[in-house]
Design an enzyme around this catalytic site. Structure first.
Site, PDB file in Angstrom:
ATOM      1  N   HIS A 183       0.855  -1.186   0.000  1.00 14.34           N
ATOM      2  CA  HIS A 183       0.000   0.000   0.000  1.00 14.34           C
ATOM      3  C   HIS A 183       0.893   1.238   0.000  1.00 14.34           C
ATOM      4  CE1 HIS A 183      -3.895  -1.828   1.904  1.00 14.34           C
ATOM      5  NE2 HIS A 183      -4.020  -1.712   0.596  1.00 14.34           N
ATOM      6  N   CYS A 277      -2.492   2.992   9.069  1.00 11.82           N
ATOM      7  CA  CYS A 277      -3.483   2.008   8.634  1.00 11.82           C
ATOM      8  C   CYS A 277      -4.733   2.051   9.509  1.00 11.82           C
ATOM      9  CB  CYS A 277      -2.892   0.602   8.671  1.00 11.82           C
ATOM     10  SG  CYS A 277      -1.670   0.255   7.397  1.00 11.82           S
TER      11      CYS A 277
END
Length: 285
Positions: A183, A277
């Site tokens: 990511h 996150c």
């Protein structure tokens, strides 16, 4: 002790009331957190997970964000979705417009509906679930008047075009090439509207050239700090909440005029996640 809140940094904040604009964040307690499958290189279902420690570390993160003056809203965790704690992956929000994620892996697909229900209950008026594969702020990072968007592992380049249409900001596409940094928010952090920090080796050559062009004064992370998830950080423009293990990066941030706020996050890192996150920014403007 699971959280270091950097008391000296907080003292400096009190003397500078304009530092760090107040933000609104969405977090989800890791009540069902587990590593039951492997969808990134950090996940090992055979490695024991201590949910109580994960919850304590998450509570430390939430407490730090509140102590910095930010609002923390909560998404209720749901059984069967052990990665729901990583709310940043669930949506991207710009000026009240919400683009809900469309996850690549079936194990996380149920998180989209949970996020959409929360945004509806919170009376966000413009809520759309992505048609293209898109993993929210994991891969779509708002940087001032642009969105930095990753492709290569989770979010598609077609999703970049969709995000630009829906969210109304120009999108800069960046290709990731190292599967450990699957990511964008594991390889790059937005510090304020004009500054970022990133790990160059996570990106394709064309992406590195684009980042050098856009951010010639960026902070460049070392390999050990990147592996410690130091770039998975939450910045309010002054304070940067990052894993305590990324000590070198904390020093670089301090030298650049930011206030690093280290937190312990080793347990949640077993699923391939860090502080960012776990934090979805809710931008109303």
């Amino acid at each position: 002790m699971d959280t270091v809140t950097a008391p000296a940094a907080h003292a400096r904040t009190r003397t500078r009331p304009g530092a760090g604009a107040r933000r609104r964040y969405l977090l989800c307690p890791p009540e069902h957190f587990a590593v039951e499958y492997a969808i990134n290189p950090w996940m090992d279902p055979g490695l024991p997970v201590d949910r109580a420690v994960a919850l304590r570390q998450w509570r430390g993160l939430a407490a730090v964000l509140r102590s910095l003056g930010h609002r923390v809203d909560l998404l209720a965790p749901e059984p069967g979705l052990p990665d729901m704690v990583f709310t940043a992956n669930g949506a991207t929000v710009v000026a009240g417009r919400v683009l809900v994620a469309n996850f690549r892996h079936r194990q996380r697909a149920g998180e989209s509906a949970a996020h959409r229900r929360w945004f509806a209950a919170a009376r966000f008026r413009q809520v759309r679930t992505a048609a293209e594969v898109n993993e929210g702020e994991g891969d779509l990072l708002v940087a001032g008047r642009r969105i930095l968007a990753a492709s290569g592992f989770r979010t598609t380049t077609a999703a970049h075009r969709e995000a630009q249409r829906v969210l109304g900001l120009p999108v800069v596409s960046l290709e990731l090439t190292d599967p450990r940094y699957y990511h964008l928010d594991t390889a790059l952090a937005v510090l304020d509207d004009t500054r970022v920090m990133y790990y160059p080796d996570a990106f394709a050559p064309a992406a590195r050239r684009e980042l050098r062009r856009l951010y010639p004064d960026a902070i460049l992370a070392t390999a050990p700090d990147a592996a410690a998830f130091g770039l998975n950080a939450v910045s309010d423009g002054r304070h940067v909440v990052l894993p305590a293990d990324a000590r070198g990066l904390a020093g670089q941030l301090r030298a650049a005029g930011f206030v690093p706020v280290p937190v312990q996050f080793a347990e949640l890192r077993k699923a391939g996640g860090g502080p960012k996150c776990c934090v979805l920014e809710l931008r109303s403007q």
